[in-house]
Design an enzyme around this catalytic site. Structure first.
Site, PDB file in Angstrom:
ATOM      1  N   HIS A   1      -8.260  -1.550   0.107  1.00 10.84           N
ATOM      2  CA  HIS A   1      -7.336  -2.647  -0.127  1.00 10.84           C
ATOM      3  C   HIS A   1      -8.176  -3.740  -0.828  1.00 10.84           C
ATOM      4  O   HIS A   1      -9.551  -4.359  -0.136  1.00 10.84           O
ATOM      5  CB  HIS A   1      -6.782  -2.820   0.560  1.00 10.84           C
ATOM      6  CG  HIS A   1      -5.978  -1.930   1.562  1.00 10.84           C
ATOM      7  ND1 HIS A   1      -4.845  -1.556   1.709  1.00 10.84           N
ATOM      8  CD2 HIS A   1      -6.791  -1.028   2.453  1.00 10.84           C
ATOM      9  CE1 HIS A   1      -4.490  -0.934   2.607  1.00 10.84           C
ATOM     10  NE2 HIS A   1      -5.638  -0.429   3.044  1.00 10.84           N
TER      11      HIS A   1
ATOM     12  N   GLN B   1       1.587 -10.364  -3.478  1.00 13.43           N
ATOM     13  CA  GLN B   1      -0.463 -10.490  -3.544  1.00 13.43           C
ATOM     14  C   GLN B   1      -0.679  -9.652  -4.315  1.00 13.43           C
ATOM     15  O   GLN B   1       0.198  -9.488  -5.468  1.00 13.43           O
ATOM     16  CB  GLN B   1      -0.230  -9.687  -1.867  1.00 13.43           C
ATOM     17  CG  GLN B   1      -0.287  -9.587  -1.094  1.00 13.43           C
ATOM     18  CD  GLN B   1      -0.361  -8.836   0.020  1.00 13.43           C
ATOM     19  OE1 GLN B   1      -0.253  -7.368  -0.330  1.00 13.43           O
ATOM     20  NE2 GLN B   1      -1.436  -9.110   1.307  1.00 13.43           N
TER      21      GLN B   1
ATOM     22  N   ASP C   1      -2.645  -7.648  -5.462  1.00 12.97           N
ATOM     23  CA  ASP C   1      -2.703  -6.820  -4.397  1.00 12.97           C
ATOM     24  C   ASP C   1      -3.322  -5.074  -5.453  1.00 12.97           C
ATOM     25  O   ASP C   1      -2.839  -5.254  -7.288  1.00 12.97           O
ATOM     26  CB  ASP C   1      -1.673  -5.956  -4.123  1.00 12.97           C
ATOM     27  CG  ASP C   1      -2.375  -5.320  -3.166  1.00 12.97           C
ATOM     28  OD1 ASP C   1      -3.112  -5.286  -2.844  1.00 12.97           O
ATOM     29  OD2 ASP C   1      -1.167  -4.686  -1.431  1.00 12.97           O
TER      30      ASP C   1
ATOM     31  N   ARG D   1       6.930 -10.974   5.214  1.00 14.53           N
ATOM     32  CA  ARG D   1       6.685 -11.460   6.949  1.00 14.53           C
ATOM     33  C   ARG D   1       7.095 -12.384   7.872  1.00 14.53           C
ATOM     34  O   ARG D   1       7.244 -13.846   6.809  1.00 14.53           O
ATOM     35  CB  ARG D   1       5.502 -10.786   7.212  1.00 14.53           C
ATOM     36  CG  ARG D   1       4.314  -9.084   6.616  1.00 14.53           C
ATOM     37  CD  ARG D   1       3.190  -9.883   6.938  1.00 14.53           C
ATOM     38  NE  ARG D   1       2.879  -8.786   5.290  1.00 14.53           N
ATOM     39  CZ  ARG D   1       1.132  -8.939   5.314  1.00 14.53           C
ATOM     40  NH1 ARG D   1       0.016  -9.638   5.757  1.00 14.53           N
ATOM     41  NH2 ARG D   1       0.959  -8.709   4.590  1.00 14.53           N
TER      42      ARG D   1
ATOM     43  N   CYS E   1       1.326  -1.273   0.121  1.00 16.47           N
ATOM     44  CA  CYS E   1      -0.173  -0.352  -0.356  1.00 16.47           C
ATOM     45  C   CYS E   1       1.220   1.561  -0.056  1.00 16.47           C
ATOM     46  O   CYS E   1       0.407   2.272  -0.938  1.00 16.47           O
ATOM     47  CB  CYS E   1      -1.082  -0.457   0.945  1.00 16.47           C
ATOM     48  SG  CYS E   1      -1.158  -2.051   2.102  1.00 16.47           S
TER      49      CYS E   1
ATOM     50  N   HIS F   1      -5.253  -0.825  -4.921  1.00 12.89           N
ATOM     51  CA  HIS F   1      -5.488   0.092  -4.257  1.00 12.89           C
ATOM     52  C   HIS F   1      -6.275   1.154  -5.140  1.00 12.89           C
ATOM     53  O   HIS F   1      -5.642   1.062  -6.192  1.00 12.89           O
ATOM     54  CB  HIS F   1      -4.199   0.989  -3.135  1.00 12.89           C
ATOM     55  CG  HIS F   1      -3.668  -0.540  -2.436  1.00 12.89           C
ATOM     56  ND1 HIS F   1      -2.281  -0.700  -3.002  1.00 12.89           N
ATOM     57  CD2 HIS F   1      -4.003  -0.756  -1.194  1.00 12.89           C
ATOM     58  CE1 HIS F   1      -2.648  -1.642  -1.735  1.00 12.89           C
ATOM     59  NE2 HIS F   1      -3.140  -1.326  -0.642  1.00 12.89           N
TER      60      HIS F   1
ATOM     61  N   LYS G   1     -15.110  -3.974   6.385  1.00 13.94           N
ATOM     62  CA  LYS G   1     -14.475  -4.620   4.961  1.00 13.94           C
ATOM     63  C   LYS G   1     -15.365  -5.609   5.354  1.00 13.94           C
ATOM     64  O   LYS G   1     -16.298  -6.156   4.937  1.00 13.94           O
ATOM     65  CB  LYS G   1     -12.569  -5.609   5.323  1.00 13.94           C
ATOM     66  CG  LYS G   1     -13.119  -6.276   6.930  1.00 13.94           C
ATOM     67  CD  LYS G   1     -11.828  -6.907   6.867  1.00 13.94           C
ATOM     68  CE  LYS G   1     -11.973  -7.883   8.803  1.00 13.94           C
ATOM     69  NZ  LYS G   1     -10.146  -9.035   8.619  1.00 13.94           N
TER      70      LYS G   1
HETATM   71 ZN   LIG Z   1      -2.844  -2.708   0.755  1.00 18.44          ZN
END
Ligand SMILES: [Zn+2]
Ligand SMILES: [Zn+2]
Length: 649
Positions: A519, A385, A387, A367, A338, A389, A473
Site C-alpha cells: 500500500h 487518498q 492511493d 471514517r 484496498c 496498491h 513499513k
Molecule cells: Zn491499502
C-alpha cells in the site's frame, strides 16, 4: 555484577541494582544532567529505578520523543499538584503527554470554573512547586490500596480507571503532597521543569463519551530552558498566521457547511483546481512508473470488509452500515480502498511475468472521527487518498520500494520540502508470534526496505516493534518552514490481505504462488497534504501550482479595455490571470493582491496602453520593469516550464 549493553553495542559492567541515572553519571555529568528517562530492554523506565539483570539501555534526552514524553508527563503531574493546592477537592481524570506538551482533564467541582483567566495563577504555582525540587517517587500498590486511596479522596474518575486495571500492575507516583495513579515514567524531580506555559482551556467529555460528564481540559507546554519556550511561543504565533484554515478561507480554497456535515470539506473552485493540478502532476509521474488507473465505488458490501478485516477494525466505531430498503443488503462507506483494488486483481489471471501490477486511484474514504477531534483539513471524516496498491513477487519488493521512494522524492522536490527523514518500522525481534506471514518473507521484506533506503541514500531510523502485524513499513516525516514535523507518505508491505483474499499468480514453475501487496500514498491524503502545503508555504505556492498566477490592475477606468485585452491574451496562453478593476488607488490594489498571494501583479496605465506593454511586479520582490505583452507571456511560460523540468530531473 550486571552487563549493560549500549546502543552502539558496547557492553559495560555495573553492580546489580544500579539505576539509569547511576549509569548516565558513569558516562558523563552532562549526560546525567540532560537525561529524562531510560529504555531498559525497550521498556521506558524512571531514571531512579534499579536494574537487577543484564539489559540493553538507551538514554532519552529532551530532543527525542521519549525524553519529551517523560518531561511533559511529569509536567502534567506538576500542574495537577498546583491545581490541587489552588482548588481543594478538585478531581482528576487523565493527564497525558501529547505531541506538543500535555493536558489534564479535571473536574473542579460544582459551581467552580477554571477559565483562561486563571491560567497565569496556575502557572505561577507550578513554577513555585517546580523550584522546590520535589522528587517523583514510584510506589507499586495493590488494587485494594489504590481503590482505598482514591475512595477516601472521593475521586470517582480515578476509581473508574483503577477498576479497569488488573491487580499487580498498578503504580502510584508522588511528588510533594500530590499522588497520582500512573504507569510512568517521570523525571527524577521537578527542578528540570524551568519554563511553563498553560495554553488553553477546553471542554472534553469524560472518556470521550458525550453522555458523560464534561470535564475541563487544560493544555500546557513546558521546557527545560526559558529560551526554548520563548522560541516555541514565537513559532506558535507564526503558525497562527499560517493556519491553513485561515489561509484556505482567504484564498477561497475550501469551506465547511454545518448542513453538509462536520469534517466534510467542500472544495471551492480555486481549491478544486489546485487539487486537480496536484493530482495531474502525480498521475503523470505515476504513468512513467508503470501505474494503471482504476476507479471504484464509494461503498462496498459489508462482507467485503468482513473478509478484509476492516469491518472488525472500523465497523463498530465508524459509520454504520447502509441497508437497502427491499433486499436488506448491507453496505459500508469504504474506510479503505484496498479491498476494491484486490477484487480488481482477482478479476483476472496473473502470471509471474505480469507482476508487478500497480493500480492507482484517487480514492475517497470515510471514517468517523469524534467531532472534538476534527480540525480543518488535517482531521476530517471524508478524505481522498492518492492511493495505489502494488501486487508483486517477493523478489520484486526492493525495486518497488525504490520506485515509490523516487516518486515521493519527486513530490518533495516539487513542493519545496527540503528537510525530511524516514522511519523504517520492523518486527519486535523478541516476539515473532504476533505477526502474520512466514519468517522467511518477513526477513526478505525487512531486508528489502533497509537496502532500498540505503541505496537511495536515505538516512532512515529503524524502529523495532513498530511494524503492523501484517507487514513492515517505511514512513516519511517532513519538517516544514517553521520546523514542525509532519508525517507524509507511507509505504507499507502487506502479507495479510493477499492471504485473506487468497490472491494468486502462476509462477515460472507453473505452480500457484501468493503475491505480496504494497500500500502506498505519497501525499497521504489530498486534504491533509494541501493543509501541510499551505502551512509550509504560507499560501505562497510555486508558480506552476498556485491558483491565480497573475492579476491585471488598471490604474483607472480609462485603461480597462486594454487591461481586459491583457487578461484575455494571458488566459488564452493558459496563464491563470484575473483582473482587479475595482475603483481603488493602485497602492491599495498592490497591497490587497499581495495579500492574496498572487505571484505577479501587472500595472496598466497610459504608457503601457500606448506601447502594448505591461509593468511587472513580483510578489515580495517589487518592480521588475516593463515588458512587451508577448514577452511577458513567454517569460511566465518558461518559468513554469523550468519549474516542472527541475522537478522531473
Ligand atoms: Zn491499502
Ligand atoms: Zn504520570
Amino acid at each position: 555484577m550486571i552487563n549493560i549493553t549500549f546502543p552502539d553495542k558496547s557492553v559495560r559492567e555495573y553492580s546489580e541494582g544500579s539505576t539509569g541515572l547511576d549509569i548516565a553519571k558513569s558516562i558523563s555529568n552532562s549526560l546525567a544532567r540532560e537525561v529524562m528517562s531510560v529504555s531498559v530492554d525497550r521498556e521506558i523506565w524512571d531514571l531512579d529505578r534499579k536494574i537487577f539483570k543484564d539489559a540493553e539501555v538507551r538514554f532519552h534526552k529532551f530532543d527525542d520523543a521519549e525524553g519529551k514524553h517523560a518531561f511533559w508527563h511529569s509536567s502534567a503531574h506538576l500542574m495537577a499538584e498546583a491545581l490541587e493546592e489552588l482548588y481543594p477537592g478538585i478531581k482528576f481524570g487523565i493527564g497525558p503527554a501529547i505531541e506538543n506538551g500535555f493536558y489534564y482533564d479535571v473536574d473542579p467541582g460544582d459551581g467552580v470554573q477554571i477559565s483562561d483567566l486563571d491560567l497565569p495563577k496556575i502557572e505561577k504555582k507550578m513554577k513555585e512547586l517546580a523550584s522546590q525540587k520535589e522528587a517523583f517517587t514510584r510506589k507499586e500498590v495493590s488494587k485494594k490500596e489504590a481503590l482505598e486511596f482514591f475512595g477516601s479522596k472521593g475521586d470517582e474518575y480515578k476509581l473508574e480507571l483503577i477498576n479497569d486495571l488488573e491487580d499487580g500492575t498498578i503504580s502510584f507516583y508522588s511528588q510533594g503532597h500530590f499522588t497520582d495513579l500512573c504507569r510512568g515514567p517521570h523525571l527524577s524531580d521537578t527542578s528540570a521543569i524551568k519554563a511553563v506555559k498553560l495554553l488553553s482551556v477546553a471542554g472534553a467529555y469524560w472518556r470521550g463519551d458525550e453522555k458523560r460528564k464534561m470535564m475541563t481540559r487544560i493544555y500546557g507546554i513546558s521546557f527545560p530552558k526559558q529560551k526554548m519556550l520563548d522560541e516555541y511561543l514565537e513559532m506558535l504565533e507564526k503558525a497562527k498566521e499560517r493556519d491553513h484554515r485561515k489561509i484556505g478561507r482567504e484564498l477561497e480554497l475550501f469551506t465547511f457547511s454545518q448542513r453538509v456535515g462536520q469534517g466534510l470539506p467542500l472544495w471551492l473552485p480555486k481549491g478544486a483546481r489546485l487539487r486537480e493540478r496536484l493530482e495531474n502532476f502525480l498521475k503523470k509521474v505515476q504513468v512513467s512508473y508503470g501505474y494503471q488507473p482504476v476507479i471504484t465505488p464509494h461503498i462496498g458490501q459489508k462482507e467485503l470488509y468482513v473478509t478484509s478485516g476492516h469491518y472488525e477494525k472500523y465497523g463498530k466505531d465508524s459509520f454504520q452500515p447502509i441497508t437497502t430498503p427491499q433486499e436488506g443488503e448491507e453496505f459500508l462507506l469504504k474506510p479503505m480502498n484496498c479491498p476494491h483494488h484486490i477484487e480488481i486483481y482477482r478479476s483476472g489471471q496473473h502470471s509471474y511475468k505480469d507482476l508487478p501490477i500497480r493500480y492507482a486511484e484517487f480514492g475517497t474514504v470515510y471514517r468517523y472521527e469524534q467531532s472534538g477531534e476534527l480540525h480543518g483539513l488535517t482531521r476530517v471524516r471524508g478524505f481522498t487518498q492518492d492511493d495505489a496498491h502494488i501486487f508483486c513477487r517477493p523478489d520484486q519488493l526492493k525495486d518497488e520500494f525504490k520506485n515509490v521512494m523516487d516518486i515521493i522524492f519527486t513530490i518533495f522536490k516539487a513542493l519545496d520540502f527540503k528537510d525530511y527523514k524516514a522511519q523504517i518500522s520492523l518486527r519486535d525481534p523478541d516476539d515473532h508470534t504476533k505477526y502474520i506471514g512466514s519468517d522467511e518473507n518477513w526477513e526478505k521484506a525487512e531486508r528489502a526496505i533497509i537496502e532500498a533506503a540505503e541505496e537511495k541514500g536515505m538516512n532512515a531510523v529503524v524502529e523495532y516493534g513498530e511494524a503492523a502485524f501484517y507487514g513492515p513499513k517505511l514512513d516519511f516525516m517532513v519538517r516544514d518552514a517553521l520546523g514542525r514535523e509532519w508525517q507524509l507518505g507511507t509505504i507499507q508491505v502487506d502479507y495479510n490481505l493477499p492471504d485473506r483474499f487468497e490472491l494468486e499468480y502462476v509462477g515460472s514453475d507453473n505452480q500457484k504462488h501468493r503475491p505480496v501487496m504494497i500500500h502506498r500514498a505519497p501525499f497521504g491524503s489530498m486534504e491533509r497534504f494541501v493543509a501541510v502545503l499551505i502551512e509550509h508555504t504560507a499560501g505562497k505556492f510555486p508558480l506552476w501550482l498556485t491558483p491565480d498566477q497573475i492579476v491585471v490592475m488598471p490604474i483607472s477606468e480609462k485603461y480597462e479595455d486594454y487591461a481586459k485585452k491583457v487578461l484575455n491574451f494571458l488566459n488564452n496562453c493558459d496563464i491563470r490571470t484575473l483582473i482587479d478593476d475595482r475603483n481603488e488607488k493602485i497602492g491599495k490594489k498592490i497591497r490587497d493582491n499581495e495579500l492574496r498571494r498572487i505571484p505577479y501583479l501587472l500595472i496598466i496605465g497610459e504608457k503601457e496602453q500606448d506601447s502594448g506593454t505591461v509593468s511587472v511586479r513580483r510578489q515580495g520582490e517589487g518592480d521588475k520593469g516593463t515588458m512587451k505583452l508577448e514577452e511577458f507571456a513567454g517569460f511566465i511560460q518558461s518559468e513554469v516550464k523550468q519549474q516542472l523540468e527541475e522537478i522531473s530531473k
